[in-house]
Scaffold this active site. Structure first.
Site, short mmCIF file in Angstrom:
data_model
loop_
_atom_site.label_atom_id
_atom_site.label_comp_id
_atom_site.label_asym_id
_atom_site.label_seq_id
_atom_site.Cartn_x
_atom_site.Cartn_y
_atom_site.Cartn_z
N ASP A 188 0.98 -1.15 0.09
CA ASP A 188 0.21 -0.09 -0.07
C ASP A 188 0.83 1.25 -0.02
O ASP A 188 1.92 1.05 0.42
CB ASP A 188 -0.85 0.05 1.32
CG ASP A 188 -1.87 1.29 1.17
OD1 ASP A 188 -2.47 1.70 0.37
OD2 ASP A 188 -1.96 1.73 2.31
N SER A 189 0.46 2.40 -0.28
CA SER A 189 1.12 3.60 -0.30
C SER A 189 1.49 3.95 1.34
O SER A 189 2.55 4.85 1.41
CB SER A 189 0.26 4.59 -0.74
OG SER A 189 -0.93 4.91 -0.09
N HIS A 248 -8.07 2.98 3.45
CA HIS A 248 -8.10 3.69 4.90
C HIS A 248 -9.78 4.01 5.41
O HIS A 248 -9.90 4.18 6.69
CB HIS A 248 -7.58 5.23 4.66
CG HIS A 248 -6.08 5.27 4.59
ND1 HIS A 248 -5.42 5.00 3.70
CD2 HIS A 248 -5.37 5.75 5.68
CE1 HIS A 248 -4.05 5.08 3.88
NE2 HIS A 248 -4.06 5.85 5.13
N CYS A 286 -4.42 -1.01 -2.05
CA CYS A 286 -4.38 0.40 -2.21
C CYS A 286 -5.50 0.88 -3.32
O CYS A 286 -5.12 0.10 -4.58
CB CYS A 286 -3.07 0.79 -2.28
SG CYS A 286 -2.94 2.67 -2.98
N GLU A 315 -5.04 9.24 8.89
CA GLU A 315 -3.75 9.18 9.40
C GLU A 315 -3.27 9.98 10.67
O GLU A 315 -2.54 9.88 11.29
CB GLU A 315 -2.77 9.29 8.21
CG GLU A 315 -3.07 8.21 7.14
CD GLU A 315 -1.73 7.53 6.57
OE1 GLU A 315 -0.67 8.43 6.83
OE2 GLU A 315 -1.63 6.63 5.82
N CYS A 362 -10.84 2.91 -0.82
CA CYS A 362 -9.64 3.16 -0.39
C CYS A 362 -9.53 2.34 0.86
O CYS A 362 -10.44 2.26 1.66
CB CYS A 362 -9.47 4.59 -0.17
SG CYS A 362 -8.13 5.26 0.85
N GLY A 401 -2.80 9.24 -3.59
CA GLY A 401 -4.07 9.78 -4.06
C GLY A 401 -4.21 10.96 -4.62
O GLY A 401 -5.06 11.25 -5.48
#
Lengths: 271, 271
Positions: free
Chosen positions: A10-11, A188, A73, A152, A186, A43
């Site tokens: 993932d990023s 997240h 991702c 985050e 996504c 993104g």
């Protein structure tokens, strides 16, 4: 039987929601995780840059003898996998296909929503695949560029005024489209599940990209008789491109349990 | 007289607030700008990674024959300049020293606030320099990690519920410390001036890091008789590490006028 590890990348941190699901559905499966924490987030970047970074991330993972890669991702799955997957000898399971198949199974009224980063939504990858697999379905999409930084920075709880105001701005137009299924495009976004449900209402089914990837990976391995045997030890080794110290505390939030001290640093620009 | 360009660099777009001020105070001065848009933001990364990226950014700028470099980024100034400035033959003007000198001039009660990215505040660079130059001053600092993503997504206006809620969370503790001067320790923050003033109250003087850098650079050049002559043409050439297309529209917001089509792309990881 095949006891080789799965690679997951993932990023940054979001892909850990896929690791959590992989561990749940295949508890004896060993995992190698790479998070590009030195260059996160992807993104808002251009497609060309996302493809270049994706190639490097995969090249690093391929220094291990893997049986499968999970691109956990949304941004990379939507912008780079169609190009990069053909350059690799082992199968790559991505977020887009996994969650589109799930959404088509789930929808009753054929009206599907998609949310993701700016690059993901701009790519049109979800619309293309949904219209190929379910030509009658209608797709409504919205970019949510601030969701990754909010998550985050630990701001994802229902009741957070800022998060709810931003979620409302992004999602209200979708909520008015009578969709019954929303793809969280996504990895997240599962942490924002309560906030997103708060805007969309209880009747909209949310498709978790990490979970969909894990289920898709497990069924592919089962079909090919490539699952691990029962004596395999499972576990996850973590690699990141920035300081491992910063990674472990936030990673634990995503994983839902503490991350082992097996976190190593990689100079990803050299791959 | 010295008609060579000044180099200005930032992790992304924020440094353009310094370019705007440099153009105002030295209209005939040519400028070379580099924004690391392929790896922005730096503010949540480790010191080691910030130092590595700063070295590459400066190495790229030094492919031009420059007379001075402006590190128009709070995060790099606070975390890397003390190491990297010694490796370079021309003077480097940074955000920290420029804005600390200005804040010490401005404060009446010796109570100074500092806001910046997580990496900037964690570095303690502002506290160290203020206590070296003004031992009696008291410093109060706060990290504002979501300010950069908010600004880069166009959310910086007074009246935006989300921005005001986040600003209030970050700044309320500082507003209760009776400070009379607040250093905006990140070149993105001048766009949030109205929001920040709204929380801090009208009596707190805000120190704009980009403006302080420009004034500092101009007085250094004047002292050394290195200003451009009146016939020099000024102007700015922009270089970025991601797609130039994405850059120009947001850059125009920071610059306050449209950015010329002179935007070129650089593979910064090769420097």
């Amino acid at each position: 039987m095949d006891n080789r590890p799965i690679g997951v990348f993932d990023s940054g941190l979001g892909g850990i929601t896929a690791v959590r699901e992989l561990m749940r559905v295949m508890p004896t499966q060993p995992i190698i995780y790479f998070g590009d924490t030195g260059r996160v987030p992807y993104g808002g970047r251009s497609r060309e840059t996302i493809v270049r970074y994706t190639r490097q991330d995969i090249r690093f993972l391929l220094t291990f003898d893997l049986k499968l890669i999970v691109a956990a991702c949304g941004t990379m799955s939507a912008n780079a996998l169609d190009i990069v997957a053909n350059e690799v000898d082992i199968p790559i399971v991505g977020v887009v296909e996994s969650s589109v198949r799930r959404a088509i199974e789930e929808t009753k009224n054929g009206r599907i929503g998609v949310i993701g980063t700016t690059a993901t939504i701009k790519s049109g990858a979800y619309e293309r695949l949904i219209s190929a697999l379910a030509p009658d379905a209608q797709v409504f999409s919205a970019a949510c560029p601030l969701f990754v930084p909010l998550v985050e920075n630990g701001r994802y709880s229902a009741g957070d005024v800022a998060v709810e105001a931003i979620a409302s701005d992004y999602l209200k137009p979708l909520a008015q489209r009578d969709i019954d299924t929303l793809i969280l495009g996504c990895t997240h976004y599962p942490l924002l599940r309560d906030v997103i449900s708060g805007v969309m209402g209880p009747c909209v089914k949310l498709v978790d990209a990490g979970e969909a990837c894990a289920v898709n990976a497990a069924s592919l391995l089962r079909r090919e008789d490539m699952l691990c045997d029962e004596n395999s030890r499972g576990g996850c080794r973590f690699f990141v491109s920035d300081d491992p110290g910063n990674f472990s505390s936030i990673a634990s939030v995503f994983l839902g349990c503490s991350v082992s001290d097996e976190i190593e640093q990689v100079d990803i620009s050299s791959y």
